[in-house]
Design an enzyme around this catalytic site. Structure first.
Site, PDB file in Angstrom:
ATOM      1  N   GLU A   1     -13.737  41.908   7.124  1.00  0.00           N
ATOM      2  CA  GLU A   1     -13.797  43.299   6.674  1.00  0.00           C
ATOM      3  C   GLU A   1     -12.387  43.855   6.437  1.00  0.00           C
ATOM      4  O   GLU A   1     -12.054  44.969   6.851  1.00  0.00           O
ATOM      5  CB  GLU A   1     -14.559  44.165   7.696  1.00  0.00           C
ATOM      6  CG  GLU A   1     -16.018  43.741   7.835  1.00  0.00           C
ATOM      7  CD  GLU A   1     -16.820  44.620   8.795  1.00  0.00           C
ATOM      8  OE1 GLU A   1     -16.217  45.210   9.702  1.00  0.00           O
ATOM      9  OE2 GLU A   1     -18.039  44.708   8.630  1.00  0.00           O
TER      10      GLU A   1
ATOM     11  N   GLU B   1     -23.613  40.725   7.326  1.00  0.00           N
ATOM     12  CA  GLU B   1     -23.900  41.357   8.621  1.00  0.00           C
ATOM     13  C   GLU B   1     -25.032  42.348   8.436  1.00  0.00           C
ATOM     14  O   GLU B   1     -24.806  43.478   8.028  1.00  0.00           O
ATOM     15  CB  GLU B   1     -22.664  42.079   9.182  1.00  0.00           C
ATOM     16  CG  GLU B   1     -21.496  41.173   9.395  1.00  0.00           C
ATOM     17  CD  GLU B   1     -20.406  41.788  10.264  1.00  0.00           C
ATOM     18  OE1 GLU B   1     -20.690  42.775  10.971  1.00  0.00           O
ATOM     19  OE2 GLU B   1     -19.296  41.270  10.234  1.00  0.00           O
TER      20      GLU B   1
END
Length: 629
Positions: free
Chosen positions: A165, A245
């Site tokens: 991320e 995710e």
């Protein structure tokens, strides 16, 4: 089984899917963190994941778990990542590996070693040469262990994530991502599928993606699945849809309500993605083109010892010890309603493995265990800091004295008589993270980061002032500055800075692992119940050791060790978590189990612990009902 030469795992940009050995493939995977699961339970958790219908598991490698000091590596016992990966292969699971170097994962400092901060001006997660040098030496140790386990080489690792991320980090340093891409390619070869994961926000996808790395996204139930994948399509017009995710649950912060997400909601979101053909990782869903793949936090586990991280959202928010995550497999590894709902969804898209789901592990309520006060912390500094204190005119940070975790005592004396109360305090953001204040060894109260930063005190010239500083976990997400610990600036009396400090870095865990304080004589001069002190007790298991949960009735906040193992932080006062998980593998059968508690603020009149057969996650100050869910 294809011969190694024929084994391949690739992207098919024409048909928007993965190709495994040349055949279209989509995965349904779940996250598990080996560092949060005791090694004796690895097989049980992985078998339950396999029996749920998952084809893959997603695995983080926390750098700081394996390199505690520069150039010092630990891959033994619970840290044997190769043994864990071999077990996944034995059980027929594929692996999506996320080796970082930064992983977030609500783990201490997002997996980065705190010794990076020994160079105070280092700029983490960028092309800073000092940072890159440390990353490269780590990757040269880790990735050669990974390479023979890649799918192309006959192993079960189908893809490897680079960074994590990165688009959510302020730096947006493409040079850094390019450097990592080069290192991963050099050490893993040109065949392996490398990917990134970012949220669906345009800005984050812009900064977190790079040509040569396949871009995937993450989002949770309640998101519009089609819109979310449209975001991926903006950066990857072709190729499989992947939600890396898919959040099946959420984490807890101390002092906030226990998080939960409904099984039906999670199952519906999963079904929506699988209908699109995506690959899904639960905690992450990855989707392939017509077939999304996906992944998500399937089993959270426990932040033992000092490994829980913290987020920064307007203020410092430390994560609880339990990382149950309201996941399909509970903290203790038990199948939940959510697991069965997910398994039902998976069965609509692919056949489930034959055989029963392994049952919940047996739990035992060992009942009440009386504890005795052993000593006040300030009376055992000779044991806890055998090398003696460091002298410094002004306070030094944990990093300046090379203390990674735990506790440091800062000791000085009052410079003058203070007959009337004055303010003892520190500037904002300089108490990292909690300071327990003692005058003449009497507990005065607690200073806390982003909350209480002053106390009123009186005293006489020469009176001793001790501040026990606790590191509650370095920020793993949400801050763009390094999270130094300890006293970051001077403590003052009515704005006069105090000086001439003796600083004691405490090695509590080393002492407890060697059998202290059970092998020592208690200090009889203990001064009552307030302030930092050690308590000890023992209990027996009746012929068999089962998992259990320990509750702290009337205790405030502290740390628990059983048989020398650090089970993590309890914080009964703030909640929501009220029990700590005690895995059966820590317990002795046929001889007594040693309990050591470091209580920081104040123990109950009758110090005892209660061992239950179920966790209590949900008691906060605002709801004092003993909610067991």
């Amino acid at each position: 089984q294809a011969s190694p030469s024929a084994r391949s795992f690739q992207l098919d940009y024409e048909h928007n899917c993965f190709l495994k050995d040349g055949v279209p493939f989509r995965y349904i995977s779940g996250s598990i963190h080996y560092a949060r699961v005791p090694r004796p339970a690895w097989r049980d958790r992985l078998l339950k994941m396999h029996m749920s219908g998952l084809s893959a598991v997603q695995v983080y490698v926390p750098w700081n778990y394996h390199e505690p000091l520069p150039g010092v590596y630990d891959f033994a016992g619970n840290r044997d990542v190769e043994a864990f990966l071999d077990l996944t292969a034995e059980l027929g699971l594929l692996v999506i590996l996320r080796p970082g170097p930064y992983i977030c994962a609500e783990w201490e400092m997002g997996g980065l070693p705190s010794w990076l901060l020994w160079k105070p001006d280092i700029i983490l997660r960028t092309s800073d040469p000092a940072y890159l040098a440390a990353v490269d030496s780590w990757l040269h140790v880790l990735l050669p262990k990974i390479k023979p386990r890649l799918y192309q080489h006959g192993g079960n690792i189908i893809s490897v994530q680079v960074e994590n991320e990165y688009g959510s980090y302020y730096a947006c340093d493409y040079g850094y991502l390019r450097h990592l891409l080069g290192s991963f390619r050099a050490l893993l070869g040109s065949e392996v599928l490398l990917f990134t994961t970012d949220s669906t926000r345009v800005e984050e996808l812009r900064c977190g993606t790079l040509q040569g790395l396949y871009a995937t996204t993450d989002f949770g139930p309640g998101s519009n699945v089609t819109e979310a994948f449209d975001a991926q399509r903006r950066v990857e017009p072709k190729g499989p849809l992947v939600n890396s995710e898919y959040y099946t649950g959420w984490l807890d912060y101390w002092g906030e309500a226990h998080a939960s997400t409904s099984a039906a909601w999670v199952a519906q979101g999963l079904e929506d993605m699988l209908q699109l053909g995506a690959s899904v990782n639960m905690q992450v869903v990855s989707w392939q083109g017509a077939q999304p793949s996906g992944e998500y936090m399937f089993h959270g586990g426990t932040n033992f010892a000092y490994w829980s991280g913290a987020d920064y959202k307007d203020q410092y928010k430390p994560v609880t010890t339990s990382y149950d995550y309201d996941a399909p497999l509970s903290e203790a590894g038990d199948p939940t309603e959510k697991l069965f709902a997910i398994r039902t969804v998976i069965s609509k898209f692919q056949p489930l493995p034959v055989g029963p789901m392994p049952p919940a592990t047996p739990k035992y309520a060992y009942g009440r265990v009386a504890l005795q006060k052993f000593a006040d912390l300030l009376d055992v500094l000779d044991v806890l800091c055998p090398s003696g204190p460091i002298q410094s005119q002004f306070p030094l940070t944990f990093e300046a004295i090379k203390q990674a975790h735990g506790f440091v005592v800062y000791h000085t004396q009052l410079p003058r008589d203070i007959p009337d109360p004055v303010t003892l305090g520190a500037p904002p953001h300089s108490i990292c993270d909690r300071g327990y204040v003692m005058l003449q060894k009497e507990y005065q109260g607690t200073l806390e980061r982003d909350r209480q930063i002053t106390l009123r005190v009186t005293g006489r010239a020469g009176d001793t002032l001790d501040v026990l500083l606790e590191n509650m976990g370095r920020i793993s997400f949400g801050a763009n500055v390094s999270d130094f610990k300890g006293l970051l600036e001077n403590i003052s009396l009515d704005s006069d800075p105090l000086s001439n400090w003796l600083i004691y870095p405490l090695a509590i865990d080393a002492a407890v692992q060697q059998g202290w304080p059970h092998t020592a004589v208690p200090k009889s001069n203990s001064r009552g119940r307030a302030g930092p002190a050690f308590y000890t007790g023992t209990f027996e298991t009746p012929g068999i050791a089962w998992d259990t949960f320990v509750k702290f009735p009337g205790w405030s906040k502290g740390q628990l060790w059983i048989n020398g193992f650090n089970l993590g932080r309890y914080w009964t006062d703030r909640g929501p978590q009220q029990t700590l998980f005690v895995p059966s593998s820590l317990l002795h059968v046929g001889r007594s189990n040693n309990i050591t508690v470091l209580e920081l603020e104040g123990a109950p009149l009758t110090p005892l612990l209660v061992f239950l057969d179920r966790p209590l996650f949900n008691r906060t100050l605002s709801h004092s009902t003993l909610d067991t869910e």
